[in-house]
Design a protein around this motif. Structure first.
Motif: not given
Length: 693
Positions: A31, A35, A39, A76
């Protein structure tokens, strides 16, 4: 992509501790990683992992499968349509095993990506996603080495080494090196001198690595070297500074060696600092010192200084990356085992400055991942930079065989999303789905290990229970569907030979129904196809023809040649193999007793008896009318390949018997039933390939 530059994210992560408790540790680690990717939005992601499979790698290596599948299927990374994943997992090859893992993901917006072949000395195009796992010694698009044992004499064996790849991203050429250097075995020994004996070991190994790259046959290009350098603060100087006004009290153990030192306040005896071989406890000041005093601690971070003529590093503004608490509920505290240090680094040769865009809008970012999340004992460290495109004649200087930059292809076509593991395409997967279900995939089913019998039983069992090559139609989900190759069918034929040697006598003249099976009934008895009707469909089978889509299926099943050659490991279980060759469009296999199975072209099987009793002499590829040539019957044996099984052709009253690992012998007698006859008749409707032995 930002303008003409490619945003590149370089990550180093020692993942050893997360494999010890995968159920608890994988989720927060991944996770935080995702992230960071969302970003930074890089076009090219390079992840260098150390201790892949965990510190207790024998027991935990099997968990690598789930970790990699999560990366491959996550939303992702869906737009990263190309990937190369290198996993050095073969701990049975102790002289080569490094436990390093290099993972590279390329965004669909990056048009031109090549990777270097260290054997042929040329760049090759990067298409699709590929996982290279298990024993990867013979993979040509990487260079890997384990450090000599004398570099680290304190231990009998280690996993330290490096793994190198070379890339061309939009004609910008550079090397990426994953490295793992030696750790401090004892805090007591580390504090005895400045620099420590361990620091000397690390310096020799790093210098050896850099000199190897400087003196090898490959052209010199900018180099990023990032991994677990295990650089430590100078314990000798740091401890002297922390204990100037304290009183030391030593405790000795066996062989009169110091095993603990306590530093107390003079007068009241309050313990301020305790140091053991594997403990370093600064008590209530511990977190404040190492989490909040970064600038003050940098004066003790001296190991890198001796390499400043060869390498440089961006300014460090983050806390030491090791050793963090391994409690999932605590992501900010340091374990009180070692002196916290910046072990995980991203270093660059000075020539890298020429390929980076470092203007005000493209500043480099150098930081930790998951600052407030438990990421194991090491926090991953990343460097995000912007790569300039290469110049026109840059590539031609890399190797004489390489094309000039003007001849390199620009990928304007839509790419095919594919997945392969160790060179074998993985079928049955819809790679365009965002939420890809890889639950039925085990990457280790495709891996090779030098000494498979040395794998622990749990790991060996996980890769021994492979899916059938034809897939499991009854299972749900896409799964891995691999069609049988020539080698697979030939292996089954050779196994069947052992059955045939014990088979009872049989009539010479008969017709053939190719895919009958045993159908047990409640009352027992012999259930078999009705041969008396002379069905025209059966006659089609008799000529060895394939009907409908089954012909295309068989062609597909034997068209690939990548896996024709059995390894020593799988030959151990198929002792009847004596020769397997692959010529100009032909492949043959010869058993111990002289039976040769040959594939003249995809979908065409034949066989001949080299000598001996039986009198069979058929040219490879010759069509046979299922046991009868002209009006003279031949004493031949017929096998039928149907639905992934090879069946023995046997006349009534014995039905055809599929190849299996069960004990050979006559099939049990069963009473016929109307339903079974119907099923058998349907299954024999011209959908098999006859193999003549």
């Amino acid at each position: 992509m930002e303008g003409d530059c490619t945003k590149t994210m370089l990550i180093t992560a020692n993942v050893g501790s997360i494999f010890e408790e995968p159920d608890a540790m994988f989720a927060p680690w991944l996770k935080a990683f995702f992230q960071c990717i969302q970003t930074q939005k890089p076009g090219f992601v390079a992840i260098h992992c150390q201790e892949v499979g965990g510190k207790n790698y024998e027991a935990s290596m099997q968990h690598v499968n789930q970790f990699i599948k999560t990366l491959l299927s996550c939303e992702e990374l869906h737009k990263y349509d190309r990937a190369r994943i290198f996993l050095d997992e073969d701990y049975t090859a102790s002289d080569k095993f490094t436990a390093l893992g290099n993972m590279y993901f390329i965004h669909e917006d990056v048009p031109d990506v090549l990777i270097w072949d260290f054997v042929d000395c040329k760049f090759v195009e990067v298409e699709g996603r590929e996982v290279l796992s298990g024993n990867i010694e013979n993979v040509p698009i990487k260079e890997k080495a384990k450090f000599p044992q004398y570099f680290f004499p304190e231990f009998k064996w280690s996993r330290k080494g490096f793994l190198r790849t070379r890339w061309s991203i939009n004609n910008c050429i550079f090397d990426l090196v994953n490295i793992h250097l030696f750790h401090d075995a004892s805090n007591i020994v580390a504090m005895e001198s400045s620099p420590s004996v361990y620091s000397g070991n690390r310096q020799r190994a790093l210098l050896h690595t850099l000199q190897r790259f400087e003196n090898d046959k490959y052209s010199k290009v900018p180099l990023f070297i990032f991994g677990d350098f295990n650089f430590r603060l100078d314990s000798n100087i740091l401890i002297k500074e922390l204990t100037r006004k304290l009183v030391a009290c030593q405790t000795k153990g066996k062989k009169d060696q110091v095993n603990k030192i306590e530093y107390t306040e003079e007068g009241n005896g309050k313990i301020v600092l305790t140091i053991g071989s594997k403990s370093f406890d600064y008590y209530e000041k511990h977190t404040d010192l190492f989490a909040n005093m970064n600038k003050w601690l940098h004066q003790f971070d001296t190991e890198f200084s001796s390499f400043r003529d060869r390498l440089f590093e961006f300014d460090i503004s983050f806390s030491p990356s090791y050793p963090f608490c391994e409690d999932v509920a605590d992501g900010i505290s340091y374990m009180k085992t070692r002196v916290p240090s910046w072990c995980d680094r991203v270093l660059l040769t000075h020539s890298v400055k020429d390929i980076l865009n470092q203007d005000a809008t493209n500043a480099a970012a150098y930081d930790l991942i998951g600052k407030d999340v438990c990421m194991g004992d090491h926090k991953p460290v990343y460097l995000a930079v912007h790569m300039k495109p290469g110049k026109g004649n840059r590539l031609s200087s890399v190797a004489p065989e390489s094309p000039t930059i003007n001849s390199l292809p620009v990928l304007e076509r839509k790419r095919t999303r594919t997945l392969s593991i160790n060179g074998e395409p993985v079928g049955g997967l819809d790679l365009n789905r965002v939420n890809l279900d890889l639950s039925r995939l085990n990457i280790h089913d495709y891996a090779v290990f030098e000494k498979e019998n040395d794998l622990i039983p749990e790991f060996r069992a996980s890769i021994k229970n492979k899916r059938s090559l034809e897939g499991d139609a009854s299972a749900s989900g896409p799964g891995v569907v691999r069609k049988p190759s020539f080698q697979d069918v030939a292996r089954k034929v050779c196994r069947m030979e052992k059955v045939l040697l014990k088979w009872p006598g049989r009539p010479r003249s008969r017709h053939h129904s190719s895919s009958s099976e045993d159908y047990p009934s409640e009352e027992g008895g012999d259930v078999r196809p009705d041969y008396s009707q002379g069905d025209s469909k059966t006659e089609n089978v008799s000529t060895g023809c394939l009907l409908g889509n089954e012909e295309e299926k068989l062609k597909n099943s034997v068209s690939g040649k990548e896996n024709f050659f059995p390894t020593e490991a799988n030959n151990n279980q198929n002792s009847s193999f004596s020769k397997l060759s692959d010529g100009q469009g032909e492949s043959t296999i010869t058993s111990d007793s002289g039976i040769t199975l040959e594939m003249k072209s995809p979908g065409s099987f034949a066989a001949e008896q080299s000598s001996g009793a039986g009198g069979l002499s058929l040219k490879p590829g010759e069509q046979v009318d299922c046991g009868d040539v002209g009006e003279k019957p031949l004493d031949v044996v017929l096998l039928a390949e149907h639905s992934g099984e090879v069946h023995v052709d046997c006349p009534p009253p014995r039905p055809c018997t599929p190849v299996s690992n069960s004990q050979p012998g006559p099939a049990p007698a069963h009473k016929a039933s109307e339903k079974a006859d119907t099923e058998a008749s349907a299954s024999s409707a011209g959908c098999c390939r006859c193999v003549v032995l």
